[in-house]
Design an enzyme around this catalytic site. Structure first.
Site, PDB file in Angstrom:
ATOM      1  N   GLU C  50       0.646  -1.272  -0.091  1.00  0.00           N
ATOM      2  CA  GLU C  50       0.017   0.203  -0.005  1.00  0.00           C
ATOM      3  C   GLU C  50       0.880   1.158   0.077  1.00  0.00           C
ATOM      4  O   GLU C  50       0.626   2.174  -0.725  1.00  0.00           O
ATOM      5  CB  GLU C  50      -0.873  -0.115   1.333  1.00  0.00           C
ATOM      6  CG  GLU C  50      -2.134  -1.167   1.166  1.00  0.00           C
ATOM      7  CD  GLU C  50      -2.711  -1.188   2.512  1.00  0.00           C
ATOM      8  OE1 GLU C  50      -2.805  -0.544   3.315  1.00  0.00           O
ATOM      9  OE2 GLU C  50      -3.369  -2.325   2.633  1.00  0.00           O
ATOM     10  N   GLY C  51       1.722   1.224   0.932  1.00  0.00           N
ATOM     11  CA  GLY C  51       2.189   2.714   1.212  1.00  0.00           C
ATOM     12  C   GLY C  51       3.031   3.499   0.216  1.00  0.00           C
ATOM     13  O   GLY C  51       2.876   4.464   0.115  1.00  0.00           O
ATOM     14  N   GLY C  52       4.243   2.564  -0.132  1.00  0.00           N
ATOM     15  CA  GLY C  52       4.959   3.265  -1.320  1.00  0.00           C
ATOM     16  C   GLY C  52       6.242   2.643  -1.357  1.00  0.00           C
ATOM     17  O   GLY C  52       6.714   1.543  -0.932  1.00  0.00           O
ATOM     18  N   PHE C 117       7.945   8.051   6.020  1.00  0.00           N
ATOM     19  CA  PHE C 117       7.770   6.365   6.461  1.00  0.00           C
ATOM     20  C   PHE C 117       8.502   6.228   7.449  1.00  0.00           C
ATOM     21  O   PHE C 117       9.380   7.015   8.001  1.00  0.00           O
ATOM     22  CB  PHE C 117       8.142   5.583   5.405  1.00  0.00           C
ATOM     23  CG  PHE C 117       6.833   4.824   4.846  1.00  0.00           C
ATOM     24  CD1 PHE C 117       5.822   5.462   4.093  1.00  0.00           C
ATOM     25  CD2 PHE C 117       6.728   3.338   4.747  1.00  0.00           C
ATOM     26  CE1 PHE C 117       4.812   4.737   3.817  1.00  0.00           C
ATOM     27  CE2 PHE C 117       5.791   2.492   4.306  1.00  0.00           C
ATOM     28  CZ  PHE C 117       4.678   3.321   3.789  1.00  0.00           C
ATOM     29  N   ASP C 212       6.987 -21.006  -1.967  1.00  0.00           N
ATOM     30  CA  ASP C 212       7.210 -22.308  -3.028  1.00  0.00           C
ATOM     31  C   ASP C 212       8.472 -22.293  -3.332  1.00  0.00           C
ATOM     32  O   ASP C 212       9.477 -23.103  -3.547  1.00  0.00           O
ATOM     33  CB  ASP C 212       6.241 -22.127  -3.953  1.00  0.00           C
ATOM     34  CG  ASP C 212       4.851 -22.024  -3.404  1.00  0.00           C
ATOM     35  OD1 ASP C 212       4.362 -23.183  -3.089  1.00  0.00           O
ATOM     36  OD2 ASP C 212       4.342 -21.071  -3.548  1.00  0.00           O
ATOM     37  N   LEU C 243      -3.730  -5.461   6.106  1.00  0.00           N
ATOM     38  CA  LEU C 243      -2.823  -4.355   6.254  1.00  0.00           C
ATOM     39  C   LEU C 243      -3.444  -2.784   6.384  1.00  0.00           C
ATOM     40  O   LEU C 243      -3.949  -2.667   5.358  1.00  0.00           O
ATOM     41  CB  LEU C 243      -1.652  -4.476   5.327  1.00  0.00           C
ATOM     42  CG  LEU C 243      -0.545  -3.292   5.329  1.00  0.00           C
ATOM     43  CD1 LEU C 243       0.332  -3.603   6.643  1.00  0.00           C
ATOM     44  CD2 LEU C 243       0.292  -3.370   3.890  1.00  0.00           C
ATOM     45  N   ARG C 286       9.388  -0.760  12.330  1.00  0.00           N
ATOM     46  CA  ARG C 286       8.216  -1.968  12.660  1.00  0.00           C
ATOM     47  C   ARG C 286       8.729  -2.540  13.576  1.00  0.00           C
ATOM     48  O   ARG C 286       7.653  -2.866  14.457  1.00  0.00           O
ATOM     49  CB  ARG C 286       8.118  -2.519  11.500  1.00  0.00           C
ATOM     50  CG  ARG C 286       7.595  -1.513  10.379  1.00  0.00           C
ATOM     51  CD  ARG C 286       7.316  -2.310   8.881  1.00  0.00           C
ATOM     52  NE  ARG C 286       6.737  -1.313   8.072  1.00  0.00           N
ATOM     53  CZ  ARG C 286       6.517  -1.568   6.618  1.00  0.00           C
ATOM     54  NH1 ARG C 286       6.712  -3.025   6.103  1.00  0.00           N
ATOM     55  NH2 ARG C 286       5.945  -0.877   5.944  1.00  0.00           N
ATOM     56  N   HIS C 354       4.179  -9.847   8.315  1.00  0.00           N
ATOM     57  CA  HIS C 354       4.159  -9.063   7.295  1.00  0.00           C
ATOM     58  C   HIS C 354       5.173  -9.340   6.115  1.00  0.00           C
ATOM     59  O   HIS C 354       4.845  -9.680   4.837  1.00  0.00           O
ATOM     60  CB  HIS C 354       4.260  -7.718   7.607  1.00  0.00           C
ATOM     61  CG  HIS C 354       4.036  -6.764   6.281  1.00  0.00           C
ATOM     62  ND1 HIS C 354       2.927  -6.715   5.735  1.00  0.00           N
ATOM     63  CD2 HIS C 354       4.847  -5.559   5.962  1.00  0.00           C
ATOM     64  CE1 HIS C 354       3.172  -5.644   4.729  1.00  0.00           C
ATOM     65  NE2 HIS C 354       4.043  -5.217   4.707  1.00  0.00           N
ATOM     66  N   TYR C 355       6.347  -9.638   6.573  1.00  0.00           N
ATOM     67  CA  TYR C 355       7.434  -9.883   5.522  1.00  0.00           C
ATOM     68  C   TYR C 355       8.630 -10.840   6.081  1.00  0.00           C
ATOM     69  O   TYR C 355       9.106 -10.771   7.395  1.00  0.00           O
ATOM     70  CB  TYR C 355       8.076  -8.472   5.183  1.00  0.00           C
ATOM     71  CG  TYR C 355       8.919  -8.351   4.250  1.00  0.00           C
ATOM     72  CD1 TYR C 355       8.536  -8.170   2.828  1.00  0.00           C
ATOM     73  CD2 TYR C 355      10.584  -8.320   4.210  1.00  0.00           C
ATOM     74  CE1 TYR C 355       9.386  -8.048   1.843  1.00  0.00           C
ATOM     75  CE2 TYR C 355      11.232  -8.382   3.323  1.00  0.00           C
ATOM     76  CZ  TYR C 355      10.812  -8.224   2.063  1.00  0.00           C
ATOM     77  OH  TYR C 355      11.812  -8.131   1.100  1.00  0.00           O
ATOM     78  N   GLU C 378      10.985 -10.668  -2.444  1.00  0.00           N
ATOM     79  CA  GLU C 378      10.798 -11.207  -1.027  1.00  0.00           C
ATOM     80  C   GLU C 378      11.385 -12.770  -1.021  1.00  0.00           C
ATOM     81  O   GLU C 378      11.947 -12.898   0.208  1.00  0.00           O
ATOM     82  CB  GLU C 378       9.360 -11.180  -0.526  1.00  0.00           C
ATOM     83  CG  GLU C 378       9.372 -11.363   0.882  1.00  0.00           C
ATOM     84  CD  GLU C 378       7.691 -11.119   1.485  1.00  0.00           C
ATOM     85  OE1 GLU C 378       6.975 -10.834   0.728  1.00  0.00           O
ATOM     86  OE2 GLU C 378       7.689 -11.675   2.602  1.00  0.00           O
ATOM     87  N   GLY C 391      10.303   0.261   6.102  1.00  0.00           N
ATOM     88  CA  GLY C 391       9.081   0.436   5.504  1.00  0.00           C
ATOM     89  C   GLY C 391       9.197   1.031   4.009  1.00  0.00           C
ATOM     90  O   GLY C 391      10.166   1.928   3.919  1.00  0.00           O
ATOM     91  N   ASN C 393      11.036   0.093   1.542  1.00  0.00           N
ATOM     92  CA  ASN C 393      12.227  -0.659   0.761  1.00  0.00           C
ATOM     93  C   ASN C 393      11.991  -1.746  -0.181  1.00  0.00           C
ATOM     94  O   ASN C 393      12.609  -1.898  -0.887  1.00  0.00           O
ATOM     95  CB  ASN C 393      13.578  -0.867   1.740  1.00  0.00           C
ATOM     96  CG  ASN C 393      14.277   0.178   1.965  1.00  0.00           C
ATOM     97  OD1 ASN C 393      14.354   1.345   1.416  1.00  0.00           O
ATOM     98  ND2 ASN C 393      15.422   0.000   2.726  1.00  0.00           N
TER      99      ASN C 393
END
Lengths: 129, 247, 585
Positions: C50-52, C117, C212, C243, C286, C354-355, C378, C391, C393
């Protein structure tokens, strides 16, 4: 064994009965029949007018029959429906924007009604009512 | 979990065993804040692992989980049970061939998207080192709405023109073409016109407007198509009236 | 078996995979690219960001600032040569996105706008309202349609890599709609399959994020790096885990506990300015924010709900106009999914997985330890994110390293001989096919994918969540081992070929179990607290022993083997991570 995509049949005739929005659409489209028919009446009137006073008089007399009055009421109702439904969608087809601010849909629709009234007024003025 | 039991009538079709699709009913104990997708996931996990459907984000942005819910094309992750009766009929999106259960064949839609050249055809060439193309917030706001399409294909399921003529380019693809046509950085309108302004394109649309009514993100493809009709009519008359405009 | 020959095979068609494909097509249109994905490209989870995306844009910002914010944010676990490369490429890649039509939000003069951010010294997050990932993904997908050399294979689930003589030569994949197994023979392979948030029960991640690609590379012999570092985002909606973007705090949103108190000031993040300065309070990193929530919960100062404890994210003071313009999706999501309109009420939020900072071990060129195999996005660990990702990146990362992976693949094609050992490819493809066939034959085991998945989810949360201990990790490790054993008894209920999602879910669960085990063992062995990896039994950071990447190597039938590699330090020596007022000199 493998793929066998299934295609659901769609009725060519009654598809529009399946959804209220399709029925509304068909009503909007059907309204043009009455508008077309009314145009036909006007054309007949013009022809009768060109054929002289007697023909014109007979035409006027026919218009006063109950069937004719009923037809005109129907045609008027459908014409109004036709007009309002189309005016209501004009902001979609002709959106206006000043800078970042879009002109509200109501204003665009209102402008169409205003134009309608002005043109009607002009015609009434020209025919001398 | 609350005590509410919802009956889900799901249209099932397994091409390897079924002649044609048929409904199967499941009773699902539901929590009050569930969406239809949660109930379907419950069926998959607890009642019948053979049920096939697509889903991923559960937040109405990936566009996978479109289904007919009580006859209406909807994203199942955004269809709250609290807004629905105790008996819910779930079918694969109409106007698409059924691959299996709630999974439809997307090939035609993907081809249509591709056909309208949905990418920026830039007004001027510029290298990355020269920086960005300038675009004011006002210019951006002209097309922003049409960038919001998530390709969920609910509009194709709602469109009676597409139902009767699968050649119709269709709402989402035409709206996407319009998005690029309206972009101040783009000059691709005439390149897109062959498909967009053809008989299978905008002129096939009779403005039922169902596409816009079912769109989960307010994209309003019907508006995009009518605007394209006006723009391409203006083009046509200009070409006729101004000599030498088009060779 | 059906063999599809191509030059470069890309597995995964989200942001990183699409960017890699476009990079190759632009460099050399004669190179054939096969882009396969288990979903249509538009469904990839990039769509939910969402954010950027971070990239230096302002006069008062610098590459050095972006570098320092990233390295500090990552608690010095980032490889600094990679971060250096990343921050320099970032603005170019974001500008390239603009040239491809991405509808970035703008300043009145027509230039790109940036927003603040968390953990960022100067505003540098490019955004497209609060649907940045959505717009980037669709822009990349639509742009990819320009290039005839990119051939897509949508809804193909990739099962195994083919590695011949130490070189990656392709992969096998199931065409989901027919159930047919295909062999892709390629001279270079790029994995871009995203993260593995679904190993946890409460996550912002979509159903498809099951690790996977990580598992495929791991089984083929590439180590998974820094898997113990998994990020909790501080603001997810209770119940669904949807989120709520950090951009909502970037625009001025405030976090308060049940007393309406801005509790972050109690955790070295103050002072509580009415509108937080950069890198302070709500604009802290975060990991710190999620950990602060945990402590508030222990103190009984959070708010009880049926879906667990929450705090409040208050946006009301921003006003309806700003919320509609900058955060329309936040308003839409909160209204729909928790019945709260942020214009009038604070949004209930809680930390949510989240990540995955860790992933397939790659170098700065996106190359793995297997020749011809690359990874980006990711699923990969370069590592720029270290122990805690900053956030915004990650959207930039998929562009920078997606493109890099594409370029690296092109380079290797030039050097590589096109001769491949087809017999060896056949042999491995047949083995992969036999493994799937066995799944269809297995019966009577009685284990179900949903049951095992739930057990895995539960133990990951209880044992490897925001705070971990030796005991909690050992317990989870034992549970995962048990799940792995029982996984062999799983029985497919769906034995059909066409769009068999039962089969796909079993394969996904297999991948998740591998990834979960690597995570737990890596976490167990890291006896320190750093960034997102917090141990209650080792509460301090220990640079002497653990300023090193953990590398988990697959061992068939046993725990992974953990080895270590030094972090690359170029110019930022490890120091204290100071946020809030202490940072402002």
């Amino acid at each position: 064994m493998s793929r066998r995509p299934y295609i659901r049949p769609v009725s060519k005739v009654s598809w529009w009965l399946s959804q209220p929005r399709y029925i509304r659409y068909m009503a909007r489209e059907a309204s043009c029949i009455f508008i077309g028919a009314y145009s036909g009446v006007l054309v007949v009137g013009l022809i009768r007018l060109s054929q002289g006073a007697a023909a014109w008089g007979a035409f006027l007399e026919t218009l006063q029959s109950p069937v004719s009055i009923a037809f005109h009421l129907f045609a008027l109702a459908f014409a109004l429906y036709h007009t309002t439904t189309w005016f209501n969608v004009t902001p979609k087809a002709m959106p206006l924007q000043f800078g970042q601010t879009p002109v509200p849909g109501g204003a665009i629709i209102g402008a169409h009604y205003l134009g309608w009234i002005l043109v009607s007024g002009l015609i009434l003025f020209l025919v001398g009512v | 979990m609350s005590n509410r039991i919802v009956e889900l009538e799901i249209l099932r079709y397994n091409p390897e065993t079924d002649e044609e699709p048929k409904f199967q009913t499941f009773s699902v104990p539901c929590a009050e804040d569930w969406v239809v997708l949660d109930a379907i996931n419950y069926i998959k996990d607890e009642l019948d692992r053979t049920l096939s459907y697509r889903w991923s984000c559960h937040m109405a942005v990936c566009g996978s989980c479109g289904m007919m819910i009580n006859g209406e094309p909807m994203l199942s992750c955004k269809s709250f049970l609290r807004d629905l009766p105790d008996r819910i009929r779930v079918e694969p999106l109409t106007n698409f061939p059924i691959e299996r259960d709630l999974v439809v064949v997307m090939d035609d839609f993907m081809d249509k998207l591709d056909s309208v050249k949905p990418f920026l055809i830039p007004r001027e060439e510029k290298t990355v080192d020269e920086g960005e193309f300038l675009q004011t917030p006002a210019q951006l706001s002209k097309f922003k709405q049409y960038t919001l399409c998530i390709n969920c294909t609910l509009c194709y399921a709602a469109c009676p023109q597409y139902a009767h003529n699968e050649g119709f380019v269709g709402p989402a693809a035409l709206a996407l073409a319009h998005r690029y046509n309206l972009d101040s950085r783009d000059v691709g309108r005439s390149a897109r016109a062959d498909v967009v302004a053809s008989n299978a394109g905008i002129w096939e649309c009779s403005f039922v407007g169902a596409c816009s009514e079912v769109c989960p993100h307010g994209v309003d493809p019907a508006a995009a198509i009518q605007q394209t009709k006006i723009a391409s009519s203006v083009d046509y008359f200009r070409d006729m009236l101004i000599p030498g405009r088009r060779s | 078996m059906n063999i599809i020959k191509t030059d470069v095979l890309i597995i995964g068609a989200g942001g990183a995979g699409l960017r890699a494909a476009i990079a190759i097509a632009e460099l050399d249109p004669s190179i054939q690219v096969a882009l396969i994905s288990k979903v249509y490209p538009m469904r990839s989870h990039t769509v939910a960001a969402e954010g950027g995306a971070a990239g230096v844009a302002r006069e008062d910002d610098s590459f050095e600032n972006h570098f320092n914010d990233t390295v500090t944010g990552g608690d010095w676990m980032s490889d600094q040569d990679a971060v250096e490369f990343f921050v320099h490429e970032a603005p170019k890649e974001l500008t390239q996105m603009e040239h491809w039509g991405c509808p970035w939000s703008r300043k009145p003069d027509g230039h790109i706008a940036v927003r603040p951010f968390g953990g960022m010294k100067v505003e540098r997050t490019w955004y497209a309202a609060d649907k940045t990932g959505f717009h980037m993904l669709h822009t990349l997908f639509q742009t990819s349609l320009k290039f005839p050399s990119i051939q897509r294979f949508d809804e193909y689930y990739s099962t195994d890599l083919i590695v011949v003589d130490g070189c990656c030569r392709g992969a096998t994949a199931i065409e989901m709609r027919s159930g047919q197994m295909h062999t892709f023979s390629a001279r270079a392979v790029i994995i871009a399959t995203g993260g593995a948030g679904r190993i946890f029960p409460f996550t912002t991640n979509g159903a498809i994020k099951t690790g996977d690609g990580m598992a495929m590379a791991y089984r083929a012999g590439v180590a998974l790096k820094d898997m113990e570092f998994i990020q909790y985002h501080p603001t997810g909606l209770p119940g669904t885990g949807i989120l709520i973007t950090e951009g909502s705090r970037g625009e001025g949103g405030l976090l308060v506990n049940k007393d309406g108190y801005r509790y972050l000031q109690d955790y070295d993040l103050g002072p509580p300015d009415p509108s937080p300065r950069n890198k302070a309070m709500e604009l802290g990193p975060r990991d710190r924010l999620s950990q602060a929530f945990w402590h508030e919960q222990k103190k009984g100062r959070t708010i009880k709900t049926p879906h667990g404890d929450v705090v409040h994210l208050d946006l009301r003071h921003l006003g309806e106009k700003k919320i509609n313009e900058r955060l329309p999706m936040v308003r839409e999501l909160a209204t729909a999914y928790v019945g709260v309109d942020p214009v009038y009420e604070p949004i209930p939020v809680r930390p949510v997985i989240h990540y995955t900072m860790g992933g397939i071990d790659t170098d700065i060129n996106a190359a793995t330890s297997i020749d011809g195999l690359f990874a980006a996005g990711e699923c990969a660990c370069v590592s720029i994110n270290g122990a805690n990702r900053l956030g915004s990146n990650s959207l930039t990362e998929i562009l920078v390293f997606g493109a890099r992976a594409g370029q690296s693949a092109v380079q290797i094609l030039a050097a590589d001989s096109p001769q491949v050992d087809e017999a060896a490819i056949h042999e491995q493809a047949n083995a992969a096919k036999a493994r799937i066939a066995d799944l269809f034959l297995a019966s009577g085991g009685g284990e179900t994918v949903s049951g095992l998945r739930r057990e895995m989810n539960d133990t990951m949360e209880s044992g490897a969540g925001i705070y971990r201990t030796d005991a909690s990790l050992r317990e989870s490790s034992a549970v995962i081992k048990d799940i792995r054993r029982r996984f062999a008894d799983i029985e497919l209920q769906d034995k059909s070929n066409v769009y068999n999602t039962d089969l796909i879910q079993v394969l996904e669960l297999g991948a998740m179990i591998d990834v979960a085990q690597a995570l737990i063992i890596s976490a167990l062995e890291r006896k320190e607290s750093r960034g997102s990896h917090q141990r209650l039994d080792f509460t301090e950071r220990d640079d002497k022993s653990y300023l090193r990447h953990s590398l988990a190597s697959f061992v068939k039938g046993g725990d992974p083997e953990i080895s270590y590699r030094d972090v690359t330090i170029t110019r930022s020596q490890p120091g204290e991570r100071v946020y809030g007022g202490g940072e402002q000199k």
